[in-house]
Design an enzyme around this catalytic site. Structure first.
Site, short mmCIF file in Angstrom:
data_model
loop_
_atom_site.label_atom_id
_atom_site.label_comp_id
_atom_site.label_asym_id
_atom_site.label_seq_id
_atom_site.Cartn_x
_atom_site.Cartn_y
_atom_site.Cartn_z
CB ILE A 11 0.22 17.11 -27.10
CG1 ILE A 11 0.64 16.05 -26.08
CG2 ILE A 11 -0.01 18.47 -26.48
CD1 ILE A 11 2.05 16.20 -25.58
N GLY A 32 2.36 28.41 -27.26
CA GLY A 32 2.71 27.11 -27.82
C GLY A 32 1.97 25.96 -27.16
CB VAL A 33 3.20 22.58 -26.14
CG1 VAL A 33 2.71 21.43 -25.28
CG2 VAL A 33 3.62 22.06 -27.51
CG ASP A 34 2.70 26.38 -20.71
OD1 ASP A 34 1.97 25.63 -20.04
OD2 ASP A 34 3.33 27.34 -20.21
CB SER A 122 13.66 22.86 -25.69
OG SER A 122 13.60 23.08 -24.30
CE1 TYR A 126 11.23 29.17 -23.54
CE2 TYR A 126 11.68 27.09 -22.48
CZ TYR A 126 11.13 28.36 -22.45
OH TYR A 126 10.48 28.80 -21.32
#
Length: 173
Positions: A11, A32-34, A122, A126
């Site tokens: 991303i 992760g993505v964060d 998520s 998650y």
């Protein structure tokens, strides 16, 4: 007419008006993505997140909500941070997951964004099942997109996720 597309990749490589971050409630970065978004975007994103925490979100951003910051060094204008729910086998939290997509698109429209890139919210740490997450993401995006958003991308990290999102997209046609 809004176009929903699938892309396999990172991303952080997307050239869009807004990149959606699967953030944690602290807004202060994570894994992760964060973590990838914060690393690629640089310290400007974290600085704005800290300012948001100080001004409006002292206890953090609630699950299902969304808020925007600068995109820093990313090839985007904004990062829209949203907090996805942790999957539960005993409690239906699908409304909260749908809210992440709906609220992110609302924020994007308010900002004037025409293009938005989403991760599979998520479905990582998650533990939301990817097939169900894909179904909720695609359905909610189809139902929630408003002008000026014209381009909604789901950016999937691997072939497995891509295939499940592809199936969800086909089922909605």
């Amino acid at each position: 007419m809004t176009v929903l597309t699938l892309i396999r990749g990172s991303i952080t490589d997307q050239r869009v008006d807004a990149i959606v971050n699967a953030a944690n409630s602290s807004l202060l970065g994570g894994g992760g993505v964060d973590g990838a978004i914060h690393r690629a975007g640089g310290p400007e994103i974290l600085a704005e997140c800290r300012a948001l925490r100080a001004a409006r979100y002292g206890r953090g951003l609630r699950t299902g909500q969304a808020v925007a910051t600068t995109a820093g060094r990313l090839d985007a204008r904004w990062v829209i941070h949203t907090v996805g729910p942790v999957w539960s086998a005993t409690e239906d939290r699908s409304g909260l997951l749908a809210s992440c997509y709906r609220e992110s698109l609302r924020v994007a429209a308010e900002l004037g964004a025409t293009s938005v890139a989403f991760p599979a919210i998520s479905t990582g740490i998650y533990r939301w099942p990817m097939d169900d997450g894909a179904r909720i993401a695609v359905r909610t995006a189809r139902e929630s997109v408003t002008a000026p958003v014209e381009d909604v991308r789901f950016v999937l990290f691997d072939e497995h996720a891509y295939g499940l999102f592809e199936a969800a997209l086909a089922a909605e046609d």
